[in-house]
Design a protein around this motif. Structure first.
Motif, PDB file in Angstrom:
ATOM      1  N   ARG A   2      54.159  14.488 -31.947  1.00 30.87           N
ATOM      2  CA  ARG A   2      55.319  13.651 -32.042  1.00 30.87           C
ATOM      3  C   ARG A   2      56.196  13.243 -31.060  1.00 30.87           C
ATOM      4  NH1 ARG A   2      57.526  17.639 -37.037  1.00 30.87           N
ATOM      5  NH2 ARG A   2      57.723  19.132 -35.167  1.00 30.87           N
ATOM      6  N   LYS A   3      56.793  11.937 -31.042  1.00 29.02           N
ATOM      7  CA  LYS A   3      57.494  11.231 -30.069  1.00 29.02           C
ATOM      8  C   LYS A   3      58.895  12.000 -30.201  1.00 29.02           C
ATOM      9  CE  LYS A   3      57.252   6.870 -29.183  1.00 29.02           C
ATOM     10  NZ  LYS A   3      57.232   5.455 -29.466  1.00 29.02           N
ATOM     11  N   ILE A   4      59.555  12.233 -29.057  1.00 26.72           N
ATOM     12  CA  ILE A   4      60.763  12.665 -28.708  1.00 26.72           C
ATOM     13  C   ILE A   4      61.499  11.636 -28.081  1.00 26.72           C
ATOM     14  CG2 ILE A   4      60.508  13.726 -26.381  1.00 26.72           C
ATOM     15  CD1 ILE A   4      62.412  15.739 -29.235  1.00 26.72           C
ATOM     16  N   GLY A   5      62.943  11.702 -28.538  1.00 33.94           N
ATOM     17  CA  GLY A   5      63.995  10.753 -27.651  1.00 33.94           C
ATOM     18  C   GLY A   5      64.961  11.318 -27.191  1.00 33.94           C
ATOM     19  N   LEU A   6      65.283  10.899 -26.100  1.00 29.52           N
ATOM     20  CA  LEU A   6      66.254  11.654 -24.967  1.00 29.52           C
ATOM     21  C   LEU A   6      67.434  10.650 -24.600  1.00 29.52           C
ATOM     22  CD1 LEU A   6      67.188  13.817 -23.020  1.00 29.52           C
ATOM     23  CD2 LEU A   6      65.748  12.728 -21.249  1.00 29.52           C
ATOM     24  N   ILE A   7      68.649  11.107 -25.029  1.00 34.92           N
ATOM     25  CA  ILE A   7      69.692  10.238 -24.568  1.00 34.92           C
ATOM     26  C   ILE A   7      70.211  10.923 -23.240  1.00 34.92           C
ATOM     27  CG2 ILE A   7      72.153   9.691 -25.096  1.00 34.92           C
ATOM     28  CD1 ILE A   7      71.709  10.333 -27.875  1.00 34.92           C
ATOM     29  N   GLY A   8      69.956  10.020 -22.121  1.00 36.18           N
ATOM     30  CA  GLY A   8      70.058  10.511 -20.884  1.00 36.18           C
ATOM     31  C   GLY A   8      71.150   9.479 -19.877  1.00 36.18           C
ATOM     32  N   GLY A   9      71.010   9.838 -18.693  1.00 38.70           N
ATOM     33  CA  GLY A   9      71.818   8.925 -17.901  1.00 38.70           C
ATOM     34  C   GLY A   9      73.193   9.770 -17.692  1.00 38.70           C
ATOM     35  N   MET A  10      73.334  10.929 -17.961  1.00 37.96           N
ATOM     36  CA  MET A  10      74.575  11.741 -18.010  1.00 37.96           C
ATOM     37  C   MET A  10      74.443  13.119 -17.486  1.00 37.96           C
ATOM     38  SD  MET A  10      75.558  11.076 -22.042  1.00 37.96           S
ATOM     39  CE  MET A  10      73.842  12.154 -22.349  1.00 37.96           C
ATOM     40  N   SER A  11      73.951  13.162 -16.140  1.00 43.16           N
ATOM     41  CA  SER A  11      73.745  12.285 -15.093  1.00 43.16           C
ATOM     42  C   SER A  11      72.315  11.936 -14.983  1.00 43.16           C
ATOM     43  CB  SER A  11      74.245  12.792 -13.738  1.00 43.16           C
ATOM     44  OG  SER A  11      73.509  13.996 -13.606  1.00 43.16           O
ATOM     45  N   TRP A  12      71.917  11.084 -14.194  1.00 46.27           N
ATOM     46  CA  TRP A  12      70.476  10.626 -14.000  1.00 46.27           C
ATOM     47  C   TRP A  12      69.774  11.703 -13.484  1.00 46.27           C
ATOM     48  CZ3 TRP A  12      68.308  11.621  -9.476  1.00 46.27           C
ATOM     49  CH2 TRP A  12      69.052  11.471  -8.314  1.00 46.27           C
ATOM     50  N   VAL A  13      70.511  12.910 -12.743  1.00 45.47           N
ATOM     51  CA  VAL A  13      69.719  14.199 -12.035  1.00 45.47           C
ATOM     52  C   VAL A  13      69.126  14.912 -13.374  1.00 45.47           C
ATOM     53  CG1 VAL A  13      70.413  16.050 -10.732  1.00 45.47           C
ATOM     54  CG2 VAL A  13      71.683  13.856 -10.157  1.00 45.47           C
ATOM     55  N   SER A  14      70.146  15.193 -13.995  1.00 41.96           N
ATOM     56  CA  SER A  14      69.488  16.098 -15.195  1.00 41.96           C
ATOM     57  C   SER A  14      68.627  15.367 -16.122  1.00 41.96           C
ATOM     58  CB  SER A  14      70.561  16.539 -16.389  1.00 41.96           C
ATOM     59  OG  SER A  14      71.462  15.737 -16.906  1.00 41.96           O
ATOM     60  N   THR A  15      68.619  14.228 -16.252  1.00 44.08           N
ATOM     61  CA  THR A  15      67.706  13.404 -17.105  1.00 44.08           C
ATOM     62  C   THR A  15      66.301  13.373 -16.308  1.00 44.08           C
ATOM     63  OG1 THR A  15      69.170  11.500 -17.739  1.00 44.08           O
ATOM     64  CG2 THR A  15      67.148  11.031 -18.126  1.00 44.08           C
ATOM     65  N   GLU A  16      66.198  13.300 -15.108  1.00 46.53           N
ATOM     66  CA  GLU A  16      64.846  13.522 -14.511  1.00 46.53           C
ATOM     67  C   GLU A  16      64.467  14.913 -14.588  1.00 46.53           C
ATOM     68  OE1 GLU A  16      63.612  12.949  -9.609  1.00 46.53           O
ATOM     69  OE2 GLU A  16      65.711  14.152 -10.097  1.00 46.53           O
ATOM     70  N   THR A  17      65.240  15.864 -14.696  1.00 51.35           N
ATOM     71  CA  THR A  17      64.699  17.293 -14.838  1.00 51.35           C
ATOM     72  C   THR A  17      64.173  17.317 -16.264  1.00 51.35           C
ATOM     73  OG1 THR A  17      66.574  18.295 -13.397  1.00 51.35           O
ATOM     74  CG2 THR A  17      65.397  19.641 -14.843  1.00 51.35           C
ATOM     75  N   TYR A  18      64.787  16.822 -17.325  1.00 48.72           N
ATOM     76  CA  TYR A  18      64.232  16.973 -18.704  1.00 48.72           C
ATOM     77  C   TYR A  18      62.848  16.166 -18.660  1.00 48.72           C
ATOM     78  CZ  TYR A  18      68.436  18.383 -21.503  1.00 48.72           C
ATOM     79  OH  TYR A  18      69.465  19.050 -22.218  1.00 48.72           O
ATOM     80  N   TYR A  19      62.789  15.003 -18.154  1.00 51.37           N
ATOM     81  CA  TYR A  19      61.553  14.355 -18.077  1.00 51.37           C
ATOM     82  C   TYR A  19      60.322  15.063 -17.231  1.00 51.37           C
ATOM     83  CZ  TYR A  19      58.563  10.452 -17.869  1.00 51.37           C
ATOM     84  OH  TYR A  19      57.407   9.478 -18.040  1.00 51.37           O
ATOM     85  N   ARG A  20      60.807  15.671 -16.327  1.00 51.84           N
ATOM     86  CA  ARG A  20      59.583  16.365 -15.701  1.00 51.84           C
ATOM     87  C   ARG A  20      59.103  17.489 -16.349  1.00 51.84           C
ATOM     88  NH1 ARG A  20      62.541  18.262 -11.627  1.00 51.84           N
ATOM     89  NH2 ARG A  20      62.552  16.449 -10.517  1.00 51.84           N
TER      90      ARG A  20
END
Length: 230
Positions: A2-20
């Motif tokens: 199933r596809k997940i959605g992430l509201i990120g950019g708050m900050s980009w640092v943690s967005t990168e961590t989530y994605y990885r």
């Protein structure tokens, strides 16, 4: 999956961590030929940083709700808000979409309850540490929380906004958090909750005197569970 959605950019640092982490955990589960079906809405944090007054929070709710709608429109079957502090507008975001929005404090509380942890200290940004909307979510899972120490609140908030959210990691900040955790251990609580998605940059979550519940990792792992329909 199933596809997940992430509201990120708050900050980009943690967005990168989530994605990885989400992608690496999906690969562990399914194999290296797989990656997570995922859509990211990376917001401009400049309009959201250190939101304080009622009108600014109303605007933040509108921005995140619109982002959630776009994620749902892109096929996301559940949504994450990639920032602890922005869960203050969780209810508004959840009401704006028809798919689940996975609350970061709830998944932490569930894990702590499963582990039998009944007391903890919460560290994060100022609003996470001192306002009831986040603390109460953990308490509802049977976790009693150490009252916030305002000296620690001020310094941790400064480190997060002035350093970590800019991707700056300083040895002084690492030493400060180590001292804070050592002092917290003396109070008799049984765990630390990292209620900020950037704090793992300066806190060793795998080698500490107290168990560390890292909100970013736990939230990302909940997303993986959703993706894999476990």
């Amino acid at each position: 999956m199933r596809k997940i959605g992430l509201i990120g950019g708050m900050s980009w640092v943690s967005t990168e961590t989530y994605y990885r982490r989400i992608n690496s955990r999906v690969q562990i589960a399914r194999g290296h030929d797989f990656s997570a079906p995922m859509v990211v809405e990376s917001l401009d944090f400049n309009g959201l940083i250190r939101t304080t007054d009622k009108e600014a929070w109303k605007q933040a709710a509108e921005i995140l709700s619109d982002a959630a709608k776009r994620l749902e429109g892109s096929g996301a079957t559940a949504i994450l808000i990639g920032a602890n502090s922005m869960h203050k507008v969780y209810d508004e975001v959840a009401e704006a979409v028809s798919v689940p929005v996975i609350h970061i404090a709830d998944v932490i509380g569930v894990k702590m309850k499963a582990d039998g942890v009944r007391s903890a200290a919460l560290i994060g940004t100022r609003n996470v540490m001192i306002e009831p909307w986040y603390r109460q979510r953990l308490i509802e899972h049977g976790v009693s929380l150490l009252p916030p120490d305002m000296a620690r609140v001020d310094e941790i908030d400064r480190i997060i906004y002035d350093e970590l959210m800019k991707g700056v990691v300083k040895r002084d900040a690492e030493r400060t958090l180590k001292t804070f955790i050592t002092n917290i251990d003396k109070t008799g609580v049984k765990a630390i909750v990292l209620g900020c998605t950037e704090l793992d940059l300066i806190v060793d979550t795998n080698a500490n005197i107290l168990p560390i519940y890292d909100s970013t990792k736990i939230h990302a792992d909940a997303a993986v569970d959703w993706i894999l329909e476990r």
